[in-house]
Design a protein around this motif. Structure first.
Motif, PDB file in Angstrom:
ATOM      1  N   PRO A  42       1.148  -0.991  -0.098  1.00 55.70           N
ATOM      2  CA  PRO A  42      -0.138   0.088   0.135  1.00 55.70           C
ATOM      3  C   PRO A  42       1.063   1.241  -0.107  1.00 55.70           C
ATOM      4  O   PRO A  42       2.018   1.319   0.276  1.00 55.70           O
ATOM      5  N   PHE A  44       2.799   4.656   0.734  1.00 56.44           N
ATOM      6  CA  PHE A  44       2.732   4.297   2.396  1.00 56.44           C
ATOM      7  C   PHE A  44       2.441   6.473   2.953  1.00 56.44           C
ATOM      8  O   PHE A  44       2.161   7.455   2.452  1.00 56.44           O
ATOM      9  N   THR A 271       0.535   2.597   7.097  1.00 55.91           N
ATOM     10  CA  THR A 271      -0.208   2.326   6.572  1.00 55.91           C
ATOM     11  C   THR A 271      -1.513   2.131   7.066  1.00 55.91           C
ATOM     12  O   THR A 271      -2.300   3.026   7.012  1.00 55.91           O
ATOM     13  N   GLY A 283      -4.176   2.551   2.221  1.00 56.16           N
ATOM     14  CA  GLY A 283      -3.887   2.138   3.584  1.00 56.16           C
ATOM     15  C   GLY A 283      -3.328   0.652   3.698  1.00 56.16           C
ATOM     16  O   GLY A 283      -3.385  -0.521   3.857  1.00 56.16           O
TER      17      GLY A 283
END
Length: 535
Positions: A42, A44, A271, A283
């Motif tokens: 995901p 950051f 995340t 996230g």
């Protein structure tokens, strides 16, 4: 369609997968067979940063950090808010909207941070209530006025109540707060803290349900000392442009892994953890989530190969793939030209015992010491040989206030430095070996409507920051180059600090112990009151 080894922070698994994207959202994630030499994570999230401290506008900041895998940040704009109030916050929102980086904001809770300094604006609880209605606002910004919380200050409590009313979290700022005071602070509804410097702080706060942000900024670097105690987020708080050129969240992850943290657990801290806390639809790479993803080569170095925001490629091999055209903003300084005599402290004695601010490299905390200084022609002299230098804060909003004191830790052997970046009210702060160079530095800074300046025997070097006296419209590379010139000049002047301007900027922050200075005088944070320079 993107294929690779998926890092799933929800289940803490890594497995080969393909991700299908439609309309900016993840439509489906399928586990597949095969071996891949890349990892999909995901995007950051830096859950706590002051973009202004990068000295870049939000759009220029995005240009610097997106190639490093940062797809979202939670930014507290209290720096620009202390200078320009609501118009400053609106500027940040407007400029951020011109780039792919998702910039979420927190409503600045402490403008000004304390009543013991002069700021350019005041944001009341009524204005906080209005700000929290903005779609870009995801929380109430760090509540630095923890004495106000502990004393049930009506205005402070009204701000917290407004956040609760909108179902938004309240960020904290409580260095060294413990015991009953900490319990009351948390009970007020404050859920995070990023000011821990001791493991014991982390442990106590987490046991009481507080989410701890482990900070790894340009000035305050706490990750190595605290990561073994646990944490919920890894954040930067403040980052200088030369550091952003090297990396951002990806570099913090690399450092965390080097310190022994499990890579997947570290990824969770940048995340899914911040996304869940602030209610962000990112996230996690899962159906219905924003397609904010990055591709890295491994989970050791976190070298970022590609960055996708809302399914669109935003960066490739370290280069941003979007254009940047920062929004302009007019700002002025209301301060008269200064003379060397303005930087003197008078005395009728032959010598004086004075309080001295002790600077600590890599920490926002300062100490307090004392020194006996000579008096010549009725003026207390610094002791350059023993690194007891002059420090001054000059109010820049038209009220003609200033204060002088002494500081240890900069190592200057000649000259002076000045800056319009001085947390949190961002008055002008200067440190120097003599009054003439301090006056030259300050006057040069005022002429350019803000920035960073070195002055030594008439030789001036400067980095102009025309946006609120805090930010440049230039790129991170351009700003970093100018900053390097300043640091080289400072090295020639004898300075021994790694980040002297950032370190100096925090000497005006009256909410972190021990001894600080504002335009109103020398301030003891533990007593939360002014103290005399001369003992």
């Amino acid at each position: 369609m993107i294929r690779g080894n998926l890092v799933n922070p929800f289940t803490e698994e890594i497995y080969p997968a393909e991700i299908e994207v439609r309309g900016g959202m993840v439509e489906c994630v399928r586990q597949v067979e095969g071996k891949f030499n890349q990892y999909i994570l995901p995007g950051f999230i830096d859950a706590h940063i002051h973009i202004e401290s990068s000295m870049l506008t939000p759009s220029r900041f995005a240009e610097a950090v997106v190639p490093h895998g940062t797809t979202s940040v939670v930014s507290d704009p209290h720096e620009i808010a202390n200078v320009l109030g609501i118009p400053g916050i609106k500027y940040m929102i407007e400029d951020a909207s011109t780039v792919p980086l998702k910039v979420f904001f927190t409503a600045p809770s402490c403008v000004p941070a304390t009543p013991f300094e002069t700021s350019g604006a005041v944001i009341s609880s009524k204005e906080i209530d209005k700000l929290l209605k903005y779609g870009e606002m995801v929380a109430l910004g760090e509540m630095m006025n923890f004495p106000g919380v502990l004393s049930d200050d009506p205005e402070v409590m009204a701000k917290i109540a407004a956040a609760k009313n909108y179902g938004k979290p309240v960020d904290g700022h409580a260095p060294l707060l413990s015991g009953n005071g900490l319990c009351k602070y948390i009970a007020a509804g404050i859920s995070t803290d990023h000011e821990c410097i001791l493991k014991e702080e982390v442990i106590e706060k987490r046991k009481l349900g507080m989410k701890v942000m482990l900070r790894q900024g340009s000035s305050a670097k706490n990750l190595a000392d605290l990561i073994s105690a646990g944490g919920d987020f890894i954040i930067s708080d403040d980052k200088h442009p030369e550091d952003l050129l090297k990396g951002h969240v990806n570099l913090m992850l690399k450092e965390a892994v080097e310190l022994g943290e499990d890579p997947v657990k570290a990824v969770k801290m940048v995340t899914i953890n911040p996304a869940a806390h602030y209610g962000l639809n990112t996230g996690l790479i899962a159906p219905g989530k924003s397609a904010d993803m990055i591709v890295v080569d491994d989970l050791v170095n976190f070298n970022v190969k590609e960055v996708y925001i809302d399914g669109n490629i935003a960066a490739h091999e370290g280069k941003a793939l979007f254009s940047v055209n920062p929004v302009e903003l007019e700002t002025t300084f209301k301060i008269s030209s200064k003379e060397p005599a303005d930087f003197e402290i008078s005395s009728s004695k032959g010598e004086e015992k004075v309080r001295v601010i002790d600077v600590r490299e890599g920490q926002l905390l300062t100490g307090e010491s004392e020194a006996v200084l000579n008096v010549a022609y009725g003026k207390i002299e610094p002791n350059v040989e023993n690194d007891i230098l002059k420090i001054a804060v000059l109010e820049r909003y038209g009220h003609n206030k200033m204060a002088n004191a002494f500081v240890n830790g900069f190592g200057l052997k000649k000259g002076a430095i000045a800056s319009s970046v001085a947390h949190d009210s961002h008055n002008i702060i200067a440190v120097g070996t003599n009054s003439q160079d301090m006056a030259d530095a300050v006057n040069s800074l005022v002429k350019t409507n803000g920035g960073l300046v070195t002055a030594s025997d008439g030789c001036i070097h400067s980095l102009k920051l025309p946006i609120g006296g805090l930010m440049s419209m230039k790129s991170a590379g351009d700003v970093a180059f100018k900053l390097e010139v300043l640091h080289d000049a400072l090295g020639d002047m004898g300075c021994k600090l790694d980040s002297p301007f950032m370190t100096m900027s925090f000497l005006a922050l009256l909410v972190i112990p021990k001894l600080k200075i504002s335009d109103m005088g020398l301030f003891d944070v533990e007593k939360f009151d002014f103290v005399d320079v001369v003992k």
